[in-house]
Design a protein around this motif. Sequence first.
Motif, short mmCIF file in Angstrom:
data_model
loop_
_atom_site.label_atom_id
_atom_site.label_comp_id
_atom_site.label_asym_id
_atom_site.label_seq_id
_atom_site.Cartn_x
_atom_site.Cartn_y
_atom_site.Cartn_z
N MET A 1 -25.73 -14.37 -2.45
CA MET A 1 -24.27 -14.89 -2.12
C MET A 1 -23.47 -15.52 -3.16
O MET A 1 -22.32 -15.22 -3.54
N ARG A 2 -24.36 -16.19 -4.24
CA ARG A 2 -23.65 -16.62 -5.23
C ARG A 2 -23.38 -15.34 -6.44
O ARG A 2 -22.22 -15.47 -6.82
N ALA A 3 -24.14 -14.27 -6.22
CA ALA A 3 -23.99 -13.18 -7.11
C ALA A 3 -22.65 -12.44 -6.66
O ALA A 3 -21.84 -12.09 -7.39
N ILE A 4 -22.55 -12.29 -5.31
CA ILE A 4 -21.46 -11.32 -4.75
C ILE A 4 -19.92 -12.11 -4.98
O ILE A 4 -19.18 -11.31 -5.21
N HIS A 5 -20.06 -13.38 -5.11
CA HIS A 5 -19.09 -14.27 -5.07
C HIS A 5 -18.59 -14.19 -6.71
O HIS A 5 -17.40 -14.13 -6.85
N LEU A 6 -19.57 -13.90 -7.58
CA LEU A 6 -19.44 -13.94 -8.83
C LEU A 6 -18.85 -12.79 -9.62
O LEU A 6 -18.25 -12.44 -10.55
N LYS A 7 -19.14 -11.59 -8.93
CA LYS A 7 -19.30 -10.22 -9.22
C LYS A 7 -17.88 -9.68 -9.64
O LYS A 7 -17.63 -9.11 -10.81
N SER A 8 -16.86 -10.31 -9.06
CA SER A 8 -15.38 -9.98 -9.56
C SER A 8 -14.82 -11.16 -10.45
O SER A 8 -13.59 -11.12 -10.76
N PHE A 9 -15.83 -11.68 -11.43
CA PHE A 9 -15.13 -12.32 -12.34
C PHE A 9 -14.21 -12.01 -13.27
O PHE A 9 -13.27 -12.56 -13.69
N ASP A 10 -14.23 -10.47 -13.55
CA ASP A 10 -13.55 -9.88 -14.55
C ASP A 10 -11.95 -9.97 -14.08
O ASP A 10 -11.16 -10.11 -14.89
N TYR A 11 -11.62 -9.80 -12.78
CA TYR A 11 -10.49 -9.94 -12.32
C TYR A 11 -9.86 -11.16 -12.43
O TYR A 11 -8.73 -11.33 -12.57
N ARG A 12 -10.69 -12.14 -12.08
CA ARG A 12 -10.10 -13.64 -12.49
C ARG A 12 -9.92 -14.06 -13.69
O ARG A 12 -8.90 -14.61 -14.10
N VAL A 13 -10.59 -13.36 -14.68
CA VAL A 13 -10.34 -13.62 -16.01
C VAL A 13 -9.22 -12.94 -16.51
O VAL A 13 -7.85 -13.57 -17.03
N LEU A 14 -8.68 -11.74 -15.97
CA LEU A 14 -7.55 -10.97 -16.27
C LEU A 14 -6.46 -11.53 -15.76
O LEU A 14 -5.12 -11.89 -16.27
N ASN A 15 -6.56 -12.21 -14.42
CA ASN A 15 -5.16 -12.93 -13.76
C ASN A 15 -4.94 -14.35 -14.53
O ASN A 15 -3.84 -14.67 -14.57
N LEU A 16 -6.03 -15.02 -14.95
CA LEU A 16 -5.93 -16.24 -15.76
C LEU A 16 -5.08 -15.86 -17.02
O LEU A 16 -4.25 -16.68 -17.54
N LEU A 17 -5.64 -14.89 -17.71
CA LEU A 17 -4.91 -14.37 -19.00
C LEU A 17 -3.35 -14.13 -18.86
O LEU A 17 -2.69 -14.42 -19.62
N LEU A 18 -3.18 -13.42 -17.69
CA LEU A 18 -1.72 -13.09 -17.52
C LEU A 18 -0.90 -14.52 -17.17
O LEU A 18 0.27 -14.28 -17.58
N TYR A 19 -1.50 -15.45 -16.63
CA TYR A 19 -0.82 -16.70 -16.58
C TYR A 19 -0.70 -17.20 -17.89
O TYR A 19 0.42 -17.96 -18.43
N GLN A 20 -1.67 -17.12 -18.76
CA GLN A 20 -1.48 -17.72 -20.03
C GLN A 20 -0.32 -16.76 -21.03
O GLN A 20 0.51 -17.27 -21.57
N LEU A 21 -0.49 -15.43 -20.80
CA LEU A 21 0.31 -14.69 -21.64
C LEU A 21 1.91 -14.72 -21.06
O LEU A 21 2.72 -14.74 -22.09
N ARG A 22 1.93 -15.15 -19.99
CA ARG A 22 3.50 -15.39 -19.44
C ARG A 22 3.74 -16.83 -19.49
O ARG A 22 5.10 -17.09 -19.10
N GLY A 23 2.95 -17.56 -19.86
CA GLY A 23 3.35 -19.00 -20.10
C GLY A 23 3.42 -19.94 -18.87
O GLY A 23 4.39 -20.74 -18.72
N GLU A 24 2.87 -19.49 -17.81
CA GLU A 24 3.08 -19.99 -16.40
C GLU A 24 1.80 -20.67 -16.03
O GLU A 24 0.75 -20.66 -16.56
N GLU A 25 2.03 -21.80 -15.04
CA GLU A 25 0.98 -22.40 -14.55
C GLU A 25 0.32 -21.68 -13.49
O GLU A 25 0.96 -20.78 -12.72
N VAL A 26 -1.01 -21.79 -13.56
CA VAL A 26 -1.85 -21.12 -12.56
C VAL A 26 -1.49 -21.41 -11.14
O VAL A 26 -1.40 -22.67 -10.59
#
Length: 383
Positions: A231-256
Motif C-alpha cells: 500500500m505504501r508503494a501504490i500511494h508513492l507510485k504517482s510521485f512524478d505527477y505531484r512533482v510536476l504539480n508542485l513545480l507548476l506552483y513554483q513556476l507560476r509563483g503561487e502558494e500550493v
Amino acid sequence: MEELRKLEQLQRTLTFMQSRNFNSSSSHDSNRFLASLILLLISATFLEEASEWVSLEADEKDSQENDNVELNSPPDKRDCGSLQINREEVAMVGLEAMERANSTLEDFCRSYFMFHGMEINIPQMVFRYLPVLSFTESYIYQLDGLNEKITYIPTEGVTALGFEKVKHHGWAADVFEKDPFRPLLNVLECRGLLTERIREELSSGEEYWALERKLCCALMCKMEISVEDVMRAIHLKSFDYRVLNLLLYQLRGEEVNDLHMEFLSVSEFLVEISDDLFTQLPNDIMILQDDVLENSFNILRMFVKIYGPSRAPAMLAKYITDAEEKYENLLKALNPQLSSKYQRRCEEATKEGGKISGHPLGTWSIPPVIVNEDLYRSNCLKY
C-alpha cells in the motif's frame, strides 16, 4: 550556409519525429518548437558548454553569461555559478526518455492545468512551462527505465533489502546507490524552483523504486511480502505527477493549494489501481499479464501473494471502496465548476484509453488472477 544547415537539421528532426509518432497534434508551430528543443538538448556543444558553465566558481561568472542562459526563469532565480557541481552531476536526458514521458506530460497538462486556472487549448500557456516540466518528467522516466532493468526477472545476488544486481545491469543498480536525483535537484535549485516539498516527493520516488525492487524480487524468490509495503508503494507510485504539480506552483509563483493536492493524491491512487487492473477486450490485452512477464509492480499480483487467489479480489475491492468514499468527499469540497470539469476530463481519459473499468465511470472489473506465475512465464516462453 549556416542558416541553411540549421533548417536542414530542423527538417530532418521533424521527419524523425513523424516517423516515431512523436509529433504534437496541436499545430505546426508546436512541432517546430519540439524539434528545436530536441536539437538543443542533443547538441554536443550545448552539453559541453553547460557542463563547463555550471562547474565554474561564482567569481568567474559575469552578468552577460547569466543573461545568456536565463530562459523565462522566476525573478528570484539563483546564480547557477554559485553551485559547486561536478561534471558527473550534470543532469541530461535522452530522446527515448523524452518519448516515454510524452504521454504523461500530455495527461498532466490536460488533467492538472485546470487546477491552476490554465487552459490547455492556449499554446502560450503550455509552452511557457513545458521546458522545465518536460525535462523533469523525462529525467524521472530515464531513472524509471534503469529501475525496470534491475527488476526484470532477477536471478542472482538478492540481498535482504531486495536490492539485487543482475549480472548485466549492475551499472544500473549503481545509479540508485549514488543519490540519483542529485543532478535534477541541482537544476531545480539553480533555477530557484526547489522546495522542501519537491525534495520530499523526489525522495518518495526513490522509496517507491526501492519498494518495487524489494517486492518484485520477493515474488520471484518466493519470499513473504507485507500489505503495508504494497500500500505504501501504490500511494508513492504517482510521485512524478505531484512533482510536476508542485513545480507548476513554483513556476507560476503561487502558494500550493493543499485541498487540490489531497484530492489529486486520492485520484492518483485510484488511477494507479485502475491501470493495474486494465483489461481491454476483444484483444484481451491484460496489464497484469505483462507485469508478470516483466516482473513489474502490480497491486493485484501483490494481493494474490498476500491473500491468495480467492481472497485477493475482495481485499482489493475493500481498499478501492474506502478510497472512493474519500474521493467523493473531497470532490464535493472543490469548486463546483472545477469539479465538473475534472470529471469530464476523467471521462475523456477513460474513453481514450479504451478502459472498461475504473473510477469514476461505474463498476470496477478485476481480471482473472494468475495463480502460478512460474508456470505462466514458462508457457509464454514456449510460443
